[in-house]
Motif scaffolding. Structure first.
Motif, PDB file in Angstrom:
ATOM      1  N   THR A  92       0.814  -1.219   0.000  1.00 48.84           N
ATOM      2  CA  THR A  92       0.000   0.000   0.000  1.00 48.84           C
ATOM      3  C   THR A  92       0.848   1.271   0.000  1.00 48.84           C
ATOM      4  O   THR A  92       0.344   2.333  -0.344  1.00 48.84           O
ATOM      5  CB  THR A  92      -0.953   0.021   1.202  1.00 48.84           C
ATOM      6  OG1 THR A  92      -0.197  -0.178   2.416  1.00 48.84           O
ATOM      7  CG2 THR A  92      -1.999  -1.079   1.093  1.00 48.84           C
ATOM      8  N   LYS A  93       2.131   1.160   0.356  1.00 50.77           N
ATOM      9  CA  LYS A  93       2.987   2.349   0.261  1.00 50.77           C
ATOM     10  C   LYS A  93       3.251   2.721  -1.199  1.00 50.77           C
ATOM     11  O   LYS A  93       3.662   3.849  -1.489  1.00 50.77           O
ATOM     12  CB  LYS A  93       4.302   2.132   0.999  1.00 50.77           C
ATOM     13  CG  LYS A  93       5.234   1.120   0.385  1.00 50.77           C
ATOM     14  CD  LYS A  93       6.530   1.043   1.190  1.00 50.77           C
ATOM     15  CE  LYS A  93       7.514   0.036   0.592  1.00 50.77           C
ATOM     16  NZ  LYS A  93       8.777  -0.012   1.364  1.00 50.77           N
ATOM     17  N   TYR A  94       3.004   1.765  -2.096  1.00 51.06           N
ATOM     18  CA  TYR A  94       3.165   2.028  -3.519  1.00 51.06           C
ATOM     19  C   TYR A  94       1.843   2.285  -4.221  1.00 51.06           C
ATOM     20  O   TYR A  94       1.761   3.114  -5.126  1.00 51.06           O
ATOM     21  CB  TYR A  94       3.848   0.844  -4.209  1.00 51.06           C
ATOM     22  CG  TYR A  94       5.230   0.533  -3.712  1.00 51.06           C
ATOM     23  CD1 TYR A  94       6.246   1.480  -3.782  1.00 51.06           C
ATOM     24  CD2 TYR A  94       5.533  -0.714  -3.154  1.00 51.06           C
ATOM     25  CE1 TYR A  94       7.526   1.199  -3.323  1.00 51.06           C
ATOM     26  CE2 TYR A  94       6.805  -1.007  -2.699  1.00 51.06           C
ATOM     27  CZ  TYR A  94       7.798  -0.051  -2.786  1.00 51.06           C
ATOM     28  OH  TYR A  94       9.065  -0.337  -2.328  1.00 51.06           O
ATOM     29  N   SER A  95       0.792   1.563  -3.837  1.00 48.36           N
ATOM     30  CA  SER A  95      -0.486   1.669  -4.547  1.00 48.36           C
ATOM     31  C   SER A  95      -1.654   1.627  -3.581  1.00 48.36           C
ATOM     32  O   SER A  95      -1.702   0.781  -2.677  1.00 48.36           O
ATOM     33  CB  SER A  95      -0.635   0.533  -5.565  1.00 48.36           C
ATOM     34  OG  SER A  95      -1.897   0.576  -6.181  1.00 48.36           O
ATOM     35  N   ALA A  96      -2.615   2.521  -3.814  1.00 45.41           N
ATOM     36  CA  ALA A  96      -3.841   2.549  -3.016  1.00 45.41           C
ATOM     37  C   ALA A  96      -4.967   1.771  -3.673  1.00 45.41           C
ATOM     38  O   ALA A  96      -6.116   1.851  -3.233  1.00 45.41           O
ATOM     39  CB  ALA A  96      -4.279   3.994  -2.788  1.00 45.41           C
ATOM     40  N   SER A 101      -5.498  -3.899  -0.933  1.00 41.69           N
ATOM     41  CA  SER A 101      -5.700  -3.144   0.303  1.00 41.69           C
ATOM     42  C   SER A 101      -5.307  -3.864   1.583  1.00 41.69           C
ATOM     43  O   SER A 101      -4.926  -3.224   2.568  1.00 41.69           O
ATOM     44  CB  SER A 101      -7.163  -2.694   0.409  1.00 41.69           C
ATOM     45  OG  SER A 101      -8.020  -3.821   0.463  1.00 41.69           O
ATOM     46  N   ASN A 224      -0.065   5.924  -4.587  1.00 41.59           N
ATOM     47  CA  ASN A 224      -0.487   5.622  -3.219  1.00 41.59           C
ATOM     48  C   ASN A 224      -1.500   6.647  -2.716  1.00 41.59           C
ATOM     49  O   ASN A 224      -1.882   7.576  -3.435  1.00 41.59           O
ATOM     50  CB  ASN A 224       0.720   5.502  -2.287  1.00 41.59           C
ATOM     51  CG  ASN A 224       1.470   6.818  -2.113  1.00 41.59           C
ATOM     52  OD1 ASN A 224       0.965   7.903  -2.421  1.00 41.59           O
ATOM     53  ND2 ASN A 224       2.699   6.732  -1.607  1.00 41.59           N
ATOM     54  N   ALA A 225      -1.914   6.489  -1.466  1.00 40.18           N
ATOM     55  CA  ALA A 225      -2.974   7.337  -0.906  1.00 40.18           C
ATOM     56  C   ALA A 225      -2.555   8.793  -0.799  1.00 40.18           C
ATOM     57  O   ALA A 225      -3.398   9.681  -0.672  1.00 40.18           O
ATOM     58  CB  ALA A 225      -3.391   6.801   0.464  1.00 40.18           C
ATOM     59  N   SER A 226      -1.252   9.063  -0.844  1.00 36.64           N
ATOM     60  CA  SER A 226      -0.754  10.441  -0.784  1.00 36.64           C
ATOM     61  C   SER A 226      -0.531  11.028  -2.183  1.00 36.64           C
ATOM     62  O   SER A 226       0.111  12.078  -2.315  1.00 36.64           O
ATOM     63  CB  SER A 226       0.560  10.486   0.015  1.00 36.64           C
ATOM     64  OG  SER A 226       0.367  10.017   1.334  1.00 36.64           O
ATOM     65  N   TYR A 229       3.654   8.656  -6.811  1.00 35.54           N
ATOM     66  CA  TYR A 229       3.689   7.540  -7.759  1.00 35.54           C
ATOM     67  C   TYR A 229       5.095   6.974  -7.918  1.00 35.54           C
ATOM     68  O   TYR A 229       6.108   7.647  -7.663  1.00 35.54           O
ATOM     69  CB  TYR A 229       3.144   7.973  -9.123  1.00 35.54           C
ATOM     70  CG  TYR A 229       4.027   8.906  -9.924  1.00 35.54           C
ATOM     71  CD1 TYR A 229       5.042   8.403 -10.747  1.00 35.54           C
ATOM     72  CD2 TYR A 229       3.838  10.286  -9.880  1.00 35.54           C
ATOM     73  CE1 TYR A 229       5.850   9.248 -11.490  1.00 35.54           C
ATOM     74  CE2 TYR A 229       4.634  11.143 -10.621  1.00 35.54           C
ATOM     75  CZ  TYR A 229       5.642  10.618 -11.419  1.00 35.54           C
ATOM     76  OH  TYR A 229       6.433  11.467 -12.152  1.00 35.54           O
ATOM     77  N   GLY A 342      -5.379   3.804  -8.500  1.00 41.04           N
ATOM     78  CA  GLY A 342      -4.166   3.325  -7.838  1.00 41.04           C
ATOM     79  C   GLY A 342      -3.195   2.681  -8.813  1.00 41.04           C
ATOM     80  O   GLY A 342      -2.036   2.425  -8.481  1.00 41.04           O
ATOM     81  N   LEU A 419      -6.247   9.911  -6.918  1.00 38.83           N
ATOM     82  CA  LEU A 419      -5.232   8.918  -7.255  1.00 38.83           C
ATOM     83  C   LEU A 419      -4.734   9.057  -8.692  1.00 38.83           C
ATOM     84  O   LEU A 419      -4.046   8.180  -9.198  1.00 38.83           O
ATOM     85  CB  LEU A 419      -5.790   7.505  -7.031  1.00 38.83           C
ATOM     86  CG  LEU A 419      -6.098   7.141  -5.575  1.00 38.83           C
ATOM     87  CD1 LEU A 419      -6.659   5.736  -5.480  1.00 38.83           C
ATOM     88  CD2 LEU A 419      -4.851   7.275  -4.703  1.00 38.83           C
TER      89      LEU A 419
END
Length: 516
Positions: A92-96, A101, A224-226, A229, A342, A419
């Protein structure tokens, strides 16, 4: 092993109730109208002509006349299986993307295995690119991951898509597969060297599709959620032992069992021997991409694992065969455009073109509403302004078919927008050639990734195909491979000479066949 074919009695038992014939399994037309007679068509008299009112026959015959949809231009021959994807590592640090999940989360998948350029009736084990395409039925829509058994592709510019297909398919005059057109095209494109070496290596001849690794050759972006990319490569690594066929075995199977891969997969699953693969990613930050010694967007380049290591994501297990091949394999439609929040595209030119090409070909092949077919339909509700067209059976009732509107029509997704990580692009709009370093990665592949047996196999499998091409094209291929390694080119030359029995025929190609 359970019986595959259900036996049906030839004589159906009828009973009379109040003088009427009763049958619990009455045959009908496609409109549900009971058939009067399954064995005889209506005629004018015993030997008379058939009237146009023979609706039961017309319904049946007009359907079978249309039972074959157009063959795929490439990847025409294929088979499929169903199963699930399970997350085994937190990325998840890479993709939301919700599909990743939580550890243990399962997502239903359908996979189609295919040959790249063979006809639908071709043999499984002929030299060809192998396709491994996965449809993930996620809670945020369909995610399609289209992969090949080659680590790299043979071209890096979409302008060459049609020429690659034409050169690899049947000749327009003879309607025969033609080694000359195949090698003519690819030896005129030196960037194909790396992909050709993968194609003709032992990797190109798996013992079964269960023993196959596959690679999403394109570069994607994970967000990610932030809204940060990274660039990403998807890799599908078999959990079965890597096993390959010999050239002799592939030749024998061409005639003895042309459906060898399909048969192996179907009966392995039928017996409960469920194959599995591990989905892994390689990632690269924008800073790493800017300083990479190769073009990270070039599909003919691989990402070295020592610099960009494989990161486990989850496992794919196939545990169910299709109930109907046509409905669940022939009608399945993949597209790299199907990316969930994501996961995004990158400036990869081949990927950008595939986003259009795959969707376009499916609309031609299956129809404008192919996404409404059960095998292609997402598990979450569809809300859009698309209506009507051939075979539209989910027309969303009376919901507005325009936007904006005053009646509660669907709007934009804040999550999907958040995203959609922006990236910087600039430059003059013109035709650019891709990276011209055609041979350093193929050289590393030949000298460091293959052992002596692998190098010998590569040479022999190339010669088996190349020997069928015109001699001037053979010479051009040898010169191209000499840029990779002189010993490699020498080995090809020696085997070609042994076949031709003319030591002087290729002497002017610049390879000294007498050198050690």
């Amino acid at each position: 092993m359970k019986l595959i074919l259900t036996t049906i009695p030839l004589i159906t038992c009828f009973s009379l109730v109040n003088g009427e014939c009763q049958d619990p399994t009455v045959a009908t037309t496609g409109s549900g109208i009971p058939l009067r007679d399954r064995f005889a068509i209506r005629t004018v008299g015993c030997r008379g002509p058939v009237p146009m009112e023979a609706a039961e026959f017309l319904d049946d015959q007009s359907h079978i006349d249309r039972e074959r949809i157009p063959e795929r231009i490439v990847h025409a021959k294929g088979f499929g299986a169903k199963g699930f994807f399970e997350v085994t590592n937190d990325i998840t640090k890479y993709s939301a993307a919700k599909v990743f999940s939580s550890i243990g989360k399962k997502t239903r998948v359908t996979v189609r295995f295919s040959n790249g350029f063979a006809d639908k009736g071709g043999a499984d084990t002929q030299t060809d690119i192998r396709g491994y395409s996965i449809k993930f039925y996620t809670e945020e829509g369909i995610w399609d991951l289209v992969a090949l058994n080659l680590r790299v592709f043979v071209i890096n510019d979409p302008k060459l898509f049609s020429s690659l297909a034409h050169a690899s398919k049947r000749h327009p005059t003879t309607n025969l597969m033609n080694a000359t057109t195949f090698w003519d095209f690819l030896t005129l494109r030196p960037e194909s060297t790396h992909g050709l070496m993968w194609l003709f290596s032992q990797t190109g001849f798996p013992c079964s599709m269960r023993n196959l690794n596959a690679f999403g050759i394109n570069t994607f972006r994970l967000v990610n959620a932030s809204s940060e990319y990274v660039y990403c490569k998807f890799n599908i690594i078999t959990n079965q032992k890597i096993r390959n066929l010999t050239i002799e075995q592939t030749t024998k199977l061409l005639s003895t069992d042309p459906d060898y891969y399909q048969r192996d997969m179907f009966y392995s699953i039928e017996k409960g021997n469920f194959p599995s693969w591990t989905l892994k990613i390689q990632v690269m930050t924008q800073t790493e991409a800017d300083s990479a010694p190769f073009n990270y967007l070039d599909t003919t380049k691989s990402w070295p694992e020592d610099k960009y290591p494989m990161i486990e994501v989850g496992r794919i297990i196939l545990n169910e065969n299709p109930a109907n091949h046509f409905a669940e394999v022939e009608q399945i439609a993949f597209s790299p455009a199907n990316l969930v929040p994501g996961i995004q595209t990158s400036p990869d030119k081949i990927l950008q073109a595939r986003v259009f090409s795959y969707m376009d070909t499916q609309r031609y092949r299956i129809g404008n509403n192919f996404q409404q077919l059960p095998v292609n339909r997402p598990i979450n509700p569809v809300h859009n302004n698309q209506r009507d067209g051939h075979m539209a059976f989910e027309n969303q009732g009376g919901a507005p078919n325009y936007y904006p509107n005053s009646f509660g029509g669907p709007g934009s997704s804040c999550r999907a927008k958040n995203l959609s990580a922006p990236y910087y692009a600039s430059g003059y709009v013109r035709e650019y050639l891709s990276d011209t370093d055609y041979f350093s990665q193929p050289r590393d592949f030949y000298e460091n990734k293959l052992d002596d047996e692998g190098r010998k196999f590569l040479i022999s499998s190339i010669v088996k195909s190349l020997s069928q091409a015109f001699e001037f094209i053979q010479i051009r291929a040898i010169i191209m491979f000499a840029n990779v390694n002189q010993g490699f080119a020498r080995g090809i030359t020696e085997e070609l000479l042994a076949i031709k029995g003319q030591p002087e025929a290729l002497a002017f190609c610049g390879i000294d066949v007498c050198s050690p």
